[in-house]
Design a protein around this motif. Structure first.
Motif, PDB file in Angstrom:
ATOM      1  N   ASN A 163      -5.798  -8.653 -19.733  1.00 29.78           N
ATOM      2  CA  ASN A 163      -6.995  -8.023 -19.170  1.00 29.78           C
ATOM      3  C   ASN A 163      -6.961  -7.920 -17.668  1.00 29.78           C
ATOM      4  O   ASN A 163      -7.978  -7.860 -17.026  1.00 29.78           O
ATOM      5  CB  ASN A 163      -8.229  -8.821 -19.600  1.00 29.78           C
ATOM      6  N   ARG A 223       0.845  -1.205   0.000  1.00 30.13           N
ATOM      7  CA  ARG A 223       0.000   0.000   0.000  1.00 30.13           C
ATOM      8  C   ARG A 223       0.875   1.247   0.000  1.00 30.13           C
ATOM      9  O   ARG A 223       0.594   2.206  -0.694  1.00 30.13           O
ATOM     10  CB  ARG A 223      -0.918   0.003   1.227  1.00 30.13           C
ATOM     11  N   TYR A 253      -6.392  -6.163 -14.034  1.00 36.10           N
ATOM     12  CA  TYR A 253      -6.748  -4.815 -13.604  1.00 36.10           C
ATOM     13  C   TYR A 253      -5.712  -4.275 -12.645  1.00 36.10           C
ATOM     14  O   TYR A 253      -5.201  -4.995 -11.856  1.00 36.10           O
ATOM     15  CB  TYR A 253      -8.106  -4.866 -12.920  1.00 36.10           C
ATOM     16  N   GLU A 295      -2.469  -8.647  -6.311  1.00 33.21           N
ATOM     17  CA  GLU A 295      -3.661  -9.470  -6.127  1.00 33.21           C
ATOM     18  C   GLU A 295      -4.678  -9.236  -7.230  1.00 33.21           C
ATOM     19  O   GLU A 295      -5.716  -9.875  -7.243  1.00 33.21           O
ATOM     20  CB  GLU A 295      -4.332  -9.130  -4.801  1.00 33.21           C
ATOM     21  N   PRO A 351      -7.078  -9.429 -10.072  1.00 33.63           N
ATOM     22  CA  PRO A 351      -7.508 -10.632 -10.785  1.00 33.63           C
ATOM     23  C   PRO A 351      -7.453 -10.419 -12.287  1.00 33.63           C
ATOM     24  O   PRO A 351      -7.428  -9.291 -12.764  1.00 33.63           O
ATOM     25  CB  PRO A 351      -8.957 -10.777 -10.333  1.00 33.63           C
ATOM     26  N   LEU A 377      -5.296  -0.233  -8.736  1.00 32.26           N
ATOM     27  CA  LEU A 377      -5.681  -1.533  -9.284  1.00 32.26           C
ATOM     28  C   LEU A 377      -4.551  -2.201 -10.059  1.00 32.26           C
ATOM     29  O   LEU A 377      -4.264  -3.370  -9.869  1.00 32.26           O
ATOM     30  CB  LEU A 377      -6.912  -1.370 -10.186  1.00 32.26           C
ATOM     31  N   VAL A 388      -9.864 -11.118 -15.272  1.00 32.03           N
ATOM     32  CA  VAL A 388     -11.286 -11.474 -15.383  1.00 32.03           C
ATOM     33  C   VAL A 388     -11.700 -11.543 -16.852  1.00 32.03           C
ATOM     34  O   VAL A 388     -11.396 -10.648 -17.626  1.00 32.03           O
ATOM     35  CB  VAL A 388     -12.169 -10.423 -14.670  1.00 32.03           C
TER      36      VAL A 388
END
Lengths: 262, 219
Positions: free
Chosen positions: A260, A98, A262, A147, A149, A142, A151
């Motif tokens: 694709n 973060r 994010y 982490e 994903p 993002l 999608v």
């Protein structure tokens, strides 16, 4: 408990106003009485609207931070109890990630500020700046996450045109989750089976679990190298071997597994 | 007030046909993932999915909790506990249990009710006078409520509540928002238990009938 006894306390049941003992007795009755279950649902549908009557109140932003810190704390405890060193890709803690994101965002924000300052500051520019910063913040949050994903959408074929869903690959967990909604109800021993396709050669990934109209399947491993993912309707109850024997009811195209994300 | 959750079936649009291999799939924004999908991701240990679910529902859950507890510090602690419970027990969620929103509300309310019931002792059971319930601004003033209620459904339910008798409204209010059991209400107000049960059931049935007429719930 009989139906009349349940009916008397059905309002209290719907409002969560029973004692534990009464609730247990009521649950036992409900488990074997569809008529009372339907009647209860009528009352519950009203109670479920009550939250809409509450004036909105916002909690402190610290609550979210505390929740995430506790999760990270638990994850660290779990990791140390398993005595496994972190993989290089997972070495940074959630907060370090973060913090990294914040630095990257800050750097991007600084560039945006400088560019805009050069062009001269006006009120209109301020609005534009806010929009750009917000967009940059979202992108960094993002795109930077390990982490994030991957999608892909799943669409129903002519055999099940209302079907739709998602194929999600979670890089950290190396797990792929398939969720499909709107598939026709299964009859007899029929099953839905998942397939990965590479150059038209199918590989079975197992049977989907169908519950309340939602079909799901999880499997370990990435999607790299596969062209598409298909769901077929098979006679069952055992999965078909090697190739689908029944019609393909849903299909999703899988391109480069990073394309694709994010 | 309404949460911005995504139910199954809501999501990105697109062509409902088999895509051609090699074609680039349409983009699905993460924000459009359904609540059910987020819960499945949480059960796999995906932290951002919990963050996203929190963003969708924290205000709704906190508002209910604060309405029940009336203490920001305690309400925030309970909100934290509820989301940690979601993190630990997401794998136990099944669509058979209802929508994700109702599942979350149930987790949140049960924590608030447990807290209130622990706090209360029989000696503290002092009832709100009936005349207070009947004249309470919160219960009656349509203008005041309209100012804070954001949804049409909420406004209609509020209107429906004002059409109940004050006795019915009181027991429903105490049970749902204060976490009282029917026997606690009976003791505090010196009412027969059967009367309290009947007021709860008949009050909810009356609400349902009004809401059906308004089209808020399906008949």
């Amino acid at each position: 408990m009989n139906c009349q006894e349940f009916e008397e306390l059905s309002g209290a049941y719907a409002l969560d106003a029973l004692t534990e003992e009464e609730r247990r007795a009521a649950d036992e009755h409900l488990a074997q009485c569809p008529k009372c279950s339907r009647a209860l649902q009528q009352l519950r549908s009203v109670v479920e609207l009550f939250p809409l009557t509450v004036p909105p109140v916002e909690p402190s932003p610290r609550v979210k931070e505390r929740i995430l810190a506790r999760i990270e704390e638990q994850a660290q405890q779990q990791r140390s109890s398993q005595m496994q060193p972190a993989l290089p890709s997972q070495a940074g803690s959630y907060w370090q990630q973060r913090a990294g994101k914040r630095w990257r965002w800050a750097a991007l924000a600084a560039v945006a500020v400088l560019l805009l300052a050069l062009l001269g500051g006006t009120f209109a520019w301020n609005i534009s700046l806010q929009q750009q910063l917000s967009h940059l913040q979202q992108q960094v949050a993002l795109l930077g996450s390990p982490e994030a994903p991957v999608v892909y959408p799943l669409r129903g074929t002519a055999q099940a045109s209302s079907a739709h869903g998602e194929v999600m690959y979670f890089p950290r967990q190396q797990v792929t989750v398939v969720v499909v909604y709107g598939l026709p109800p299964l009859e007899g021993s029929h099953v839905y089976q998942g397939w990965l396709l590479r150059h038209q050669h199918p590989t079975s990934i197992g049977l989907l679990t169908v519950e309340n109209g939602v079909a799901t399947l999880n499997f370990q491993g990435p999607l790299t190298g596969y062209d598409s993912l298909a769901i077929s309707l098979e006679n069952g109850p055992q999965p078909s071997r090697e190739v689908p024997k029944g019609p393909v009811v849903a299909l999703g195209t899988l391109i480069n597994s990073r394309a694709n994300s994010y | 007030m309404s949460a911005s959750g995504k139910k199954e079936g809501q999501g990105s649009g697109g062509q409902a046909s088999g895509s051609l291999p090699g074609a680039r799939p349409p983009h699905i924004p993460v924000e459009e993932l359904s609540d059910e999908t987020l819960v499945r991701a949480i059960s796999l240990g995906v932290v951002w999915a919990l963050e996203m679910l929190y963003e969708r529902y924290h205000r709704l859950l906190y508002s209910i909790t604060y309405r029940m507890i009336k203490d920001h510090q305690v309400a925030e602690d309970l909100l934290q506990e509820a989301f940690l419970a979601v993190w630990q027990n997401a794998g136990s969620y099944s669509s058979r249990m209802g929508s994700v929103q109702n599942w979350l509300i149930s987790i949140m309310r049960h924590r608030a009710i447990d807290y209130l019931r622990r706090l209360r002792t029989h000696a503290e059971l002092r009832g709100m006078p009936l005349e207070d319930a009947a004249t309470s601004e919160e219960m009656v003033s349509a203008d005041a409520w309209d100012a804070v209620w954001r949804s049409v459904q909420g406004a209609q339910l509020r209107r429906a509540l004002t059409l109940l008798s004050s006795e019915q409204r009181l027991v429903i209010e105490l049970a749902y928002f204060e976490g009282w059991t029917h026997s606690e209400i009976a003791r505090a107000y010196g009412l027969p238990l059967g009367t309290v049960k009947a007021r709860m059931r008949l009050g909810l049935m009356r609400l349902r009938s009004i809401l059906e007429r308004l089209g808020t719930v399906e008949s």
